[in-house]
Design an enzyme around this catalytic site. Structure first.
Site, PDB file in Angstrom:
ATOM      1  N   HIS A 152      40.577 -15.046 -16.110  1.00  0.00           N
ATOM      2  CA  HIS A 152      41.310 -14.630 -17.350  1.00  0.00           C
ATOM      3  C   HIS A 152      42.082 -15.860 -17.951  1.00  0.00           C
ATOM      4  O   HIS A 152      42.563 -16.467 -17.059  1.00  0.00           O
ATOM      5  CB  HIS A 152      42.083 -13.163 -16.749  1.00  0.00           C
ATOM      6  CG  HIS A 152      41.438 -12.085 -16.665  1.00  0.00           C
ATOM      7  ND1 HIS A 152      42.103 -10.847 -17.007  1.00  0.00           N
ATOM      8  CD2 HIS A 152      39.961 -11.923 -16.588  1.00  0.00           C
ATOM      9  CE1 HIS A 152      41.141  -9.819 -16.708  1.00  0.00           C
ATOM     10  NE2 HIS A 152      39.973 -10.523 -16.500  1.00  0.00           N
ATOM     11  N   GLY A 190      32.690 -10.013 -21.347  1.00  0.00           N
ATOM     12  CA  GLY A 190      34.208 -10.512 -21.661  1.00  0.00           C
ATOM     13  C   GLY A 190      35.025  -9.424 -22.246  1.00  0.00           C
ATOM     14  O   GLY A 190      34.634  -8.287 -22.301  1.00  0.00           O
ATOM     15  N   GLU A 191      36.101  -9.740 -22.300  1.00  0.00           N
ATOM     16  CA  GLU A 191      37.272  -8.729 -22.970  1.00  0.00           C
ATOM     17  C   GLU A 191      37.958  -9.532 -24.016  1.00  0.00           C
ATOM     18  O   GLU A 191      38.184 -10.635 -23.981  1.00  0.00           O
ATOM     19  CB  GLU A 191      38.336  -8.205 -22.115  1.00  0.00           C
ATOM     20  CG  GLU A 191      37.749  -7.592 -20.815  1.00  0.00           C
ATOM     21  CD  GLU A 191      37.454  -8.453 -19.532  1.00  0.00           C
ATOM     22  OE1 GLU A 191      38.124  -9.653 -19.689  1.00  0.00           O
ATOM     23  OE2 GLU A 191      36.982  -8.140 -18.544  1.00  0.00           O
TER      24      GLU A 191
END
Length: 318
Positions: free
Chosen positions: A37, A105-106
């Site tokens: 992240h 993903g984010e």
């Protein structure tokens, strides 16, 4: 069945993450996987180290345990050529003990480079192209690629491991599970969903099935559930929310009404081995054979002792 440990890079410093990888090997875990992240999930998280640096350091301090990203988005924030190089180098440093976990993903992590956030169907297309580029570069020599979304121009990864890392593809729904079966070497999920395994296999997937198991160890179930609320309340929102919010403050707002009781419904909380086994068994029954145990409790050392003496032997009997 293999048992792994989730290294929560948002909750602990990079040095502590590496120490936990070492402790996980000592406690008898088969693998560790670390989140990749740029931002943490919620304000209580105060860390977000660079995954490949932490894995390289862990490789230098361990000798047996498998290392993995859980998971990396190989487009937008990264170009897949960089992921191909980083993964190859990590595999070499780990002596072949590395697996590359990839996902779509984010927004939390990918918006930071100012390239926008595509709809999920486009992200799946980009993930497929990114995996094609990574495998192309791993085949050796200078390579170029012209895709719908991604491009590669005259690039070569010089240091390649033998064997190459396996690629596990994360799936939160049937479309991603099919993608994992088509282009991945393994499936990676966070829910005990047998339908994802079914879609993975229907698409040709024959590899291992990895899943994260939500646990929280503490001397009492109440203390464990409250720790899980603090550290993992973002998880109850589901992937349709988790993939779309941009910053920890947004996740904080979205989870204001989440209570410790909500987390206790999903997590194995407290010191009771049977409750932890009950949660893990859902994943075994759904046909996952590599379980990455999350400890959302407040005491990692206590969890490692608990695993070594009680939980690990009990889980291996399932």
């Amino acid at each position: 069945m293999r048992l792994g440990y989730k290294l929560i890079a948002e909750a602990y410093s990079p040095t502590e993450i590496v120490d936990q990888a070492v402790r996980a090997e000592q406690a008898g875990f088969d693998f560790v996987e670390v989140s990749d992240h740029f931002h943490p999930w919620v304000p209580e998280h105060e860390h977000s180290g660079f995954a490949f640096s932490m894995l390289a350091a862990a490789a230098a301090r361990t000798s047996r345990i498998e290392l993995a990203t859980g998971v990396t988005c190989p487009f937008i924030r990264y170009h897949p050529a960089i992921v191909a190089q980083a993964a190859a180098t990590t595999a070499l440093l780990a002596g072949g003990r590395f697996m590359l976990g990839l996902g779509a993903g984010e927004r939390l992590n990918e918006h930071v480079v100012g390239q926008g956030w595509p709809a999920v169907a486009q992200r799946h297309e980009m993930l497929r192209e990114a995996i094609e580029i990574i495998r192309l570069l791993w085949s050796g020599g200078y390579q170029s690629y012209e895709g719908k979304h991604l491009r590669l121009e005259d690039a070569r990864v010089f240091d390649l491991p033998d064997p190459l890392p396996r690629i596990a593809v994360a799936a939160g729904g049937p479309a991603a599970a099919r993608l994992a079966g088509e282009v991945g070497d393994a499936l990676f999920t966070t829910e005990p969903r047998a339908d994802l395994v079914t879609e993975y296999r229907k698409a040709g997937g024959q590899g291992p099935r990895y899943a994260e198991v939500p646990l929280a160890w503490a001397p009492s179930a109440e203390e464990a559930a409250e720790s899980a609320r603090r550290l993992f309340r973002f998880g109850v929102t589901g992937w349709k929310v988790q993939a779309e919010l941009p910053n920890p403050v947004n996740f904080d707002a979205a989870t204001k009404l989440v209570t410790a009781d909500h987390l206790a419904e999903q997590f194995g909380c407290g010191p009771d081995v049977e409750r932890h086994v009950e949660v893990a068994k859902q994943f075994v029954d759904a046909d996952y054979d590599n379980l990455a145990l999350i400890n959302a409790g407040p005491d990692p050392d206590g969890f490692f002792d608990f695993f070594e003496k009680e939980l690990g032997p009990a889980l291996r009997q399932i």
